[in-house]
Design a protein around this motif. Structure first.
Motif, short mmCIF file in Angstrom:
data_model
loop_
_atom_site.label_atom_id
_atom_site.label_comp_id
_atom_site.label_asym_id
_atom_site.label_seq_id
_atom_site.Cartn_x
_atom_site.Cartn_y
_atom_site.Cartn_z
N HIS A 19 0.73 -1.36 0.30
CA HIS A 19 0.06 -0.12 0.44
C HIS A 19 1.07 1.47 0.01
CE1 HIS A 19 0.33 -1.13 4.42
NE2 HIS A 19 0.43 0.14 4.58
N LEU A 121 -8.32 -8.98 6.01
CA LEU A 121 -7.79 -7.92 6.71
C LEU A 121 -7.15 -8.42 7.69
CD1 LEU A 121 -8.97 -4.86 6.29
CD2 LEU A 121 -7.33 -5.56 4.75
N TRP A 126 -5.27 -7.01 10.95
CA TRP A 126 -5.03 -5.55 10.93
C TRP A 126 -6.17 -5.69 12.18
CZ3 TRP A 126 -5.67 -1.92 6.85
CH2 TRP A 126 -5.94 -2.10 5.80
N SER A 138 -4.20 -1.04 9.54
CA SER A 138 -2.78 -1.95 8.83
C SER A 138 -2.28 -2.37 10.50
CB SER A 138 -2.67 -2.20 7.81
OG SER A 138 -2.02 -0.62 7.49
N ALA A 188 -4.34 -6.98 1.37
CA ALA A 188 -3.39 -7.79 2.87
C ALA A 188 -2.21 -8.37 2.22
CB ALA A 188 -4.76 -7.68 3.95
#
Length: 258
Positions: A19, A121, A126, A138, A188
């Motif tokens: 990300h 996630l 997460w 995250s 993820a």
């Protein structure tokens, strides 16, 4: 310091978490949609945009540089059991994460039941957001998934700080949950993503935020990666619409390399 690449190799930087890797090459999405999934495109050579429409004419994907706005926008018409819906992605949304969404959308064999976008996630550790809209954050604290309410729109965001947003993905109220779950699974995914070209295109090189590994990769391997992706997606179809002679790419925004 790494040795300079030879003519037979290309210097590729592998970035994690994905990300924070920047947008990447839009062709990773547009070319397979056209060549493997049968989406048609038309463009005005004087306009820096790409417009792709699905074979059934129910979905329209627009890639258009627009300062302050989402660069990727997908609109889907209403169906027998679902109102119209949309999804959009900011310019720096990694193409590998957007591809999780578009690959699920175009999968002709998809029979997945309604999925929970939070599930991938949770598996990636997460944790719940303590304030604001319900959602997850995250492990590095730089990406979040939130929903306005139990039936509302979804938002995924990445930022280097409160005043340094990187990208946002938005999914309308009626976007199929299985597609959002495919997006969050790609979000993820712990595997690093490759980036070539100018190192200044990366959002950050802070070693406390990203792990960067530079490798010399055979040039033929780099050149064939997109072609292999096209054929892998085309293989999902009993009668793939791939035209081996259609080597022409849909136009993509300049300045991005994969």
């Amino acid at each position: 310091m790494t040795a300079p690449p030879t003519p037979e190799t290309v210097e590729v930087e592998f970035i994690a978490p994905r990300h924070l890797a920047g947008g990447g090459d839009p062709a990773w999405i547009t070319v397979p949609l056209h060549r493997a999934c049968g989406w048609s495109y038309g463009h005005d050579p004087l306009m820096p945009r790409v417009i792709l429409s699905s074979p059934d004419q129910k979905a329209l994907l627009r890639l258009e540089p627009a300062p302050g706005r989402q660069w990727w926008t997908l609109h889907h018409t209403s169906g027998r059991d679902r109102p119209a819906w949309y999804a959009s992605f900011g310019a720096r949304t990694p193409v590998e994460i957007i591809a999780g969404f578009t690959d699920a959308l175009t999968d002709p064999a998809s029979t997945a039941p309604v999925a929970d976008p939070y599930e991938p996630l949770h598996r990636a550790n997460w944790t719940s957001i303590s304030t604001g809209a319900p959602g997850l954050v995250s492990p590095d604290g730089k990406a979040m998934l939130q929903r306005t309410d139990d039936e509302g729109a979804w938002f995924a965001t990445a930022a280097l700080g409160e005043s340094r947003p990187l990208w946002q993905a938005r999914f309308g109220d009626h976007t199929p949950a299985r597609l959002i779950a495919a997006f969050t699974a790609a979000l993820a995914d712990p595997h690093p993503v490759p980036r070539t070209g100018s190192p200044y295109s990366l959002p950050t090189r802070n070693p406390s935020l990203v792990t960067s590994t530079v490798r010399e990769v055979p040039a033929v391997q780099v050149a064939s990666a997109l072609e292999e992706r096209v054929h892998a997606l085309a293989a999902r179809r009993a009668d793939p619409p791939v035209n081996p002679s259609a080597l022409r790419r849909p136009p993509t925004r300049n300045g991005h390399t994969r």
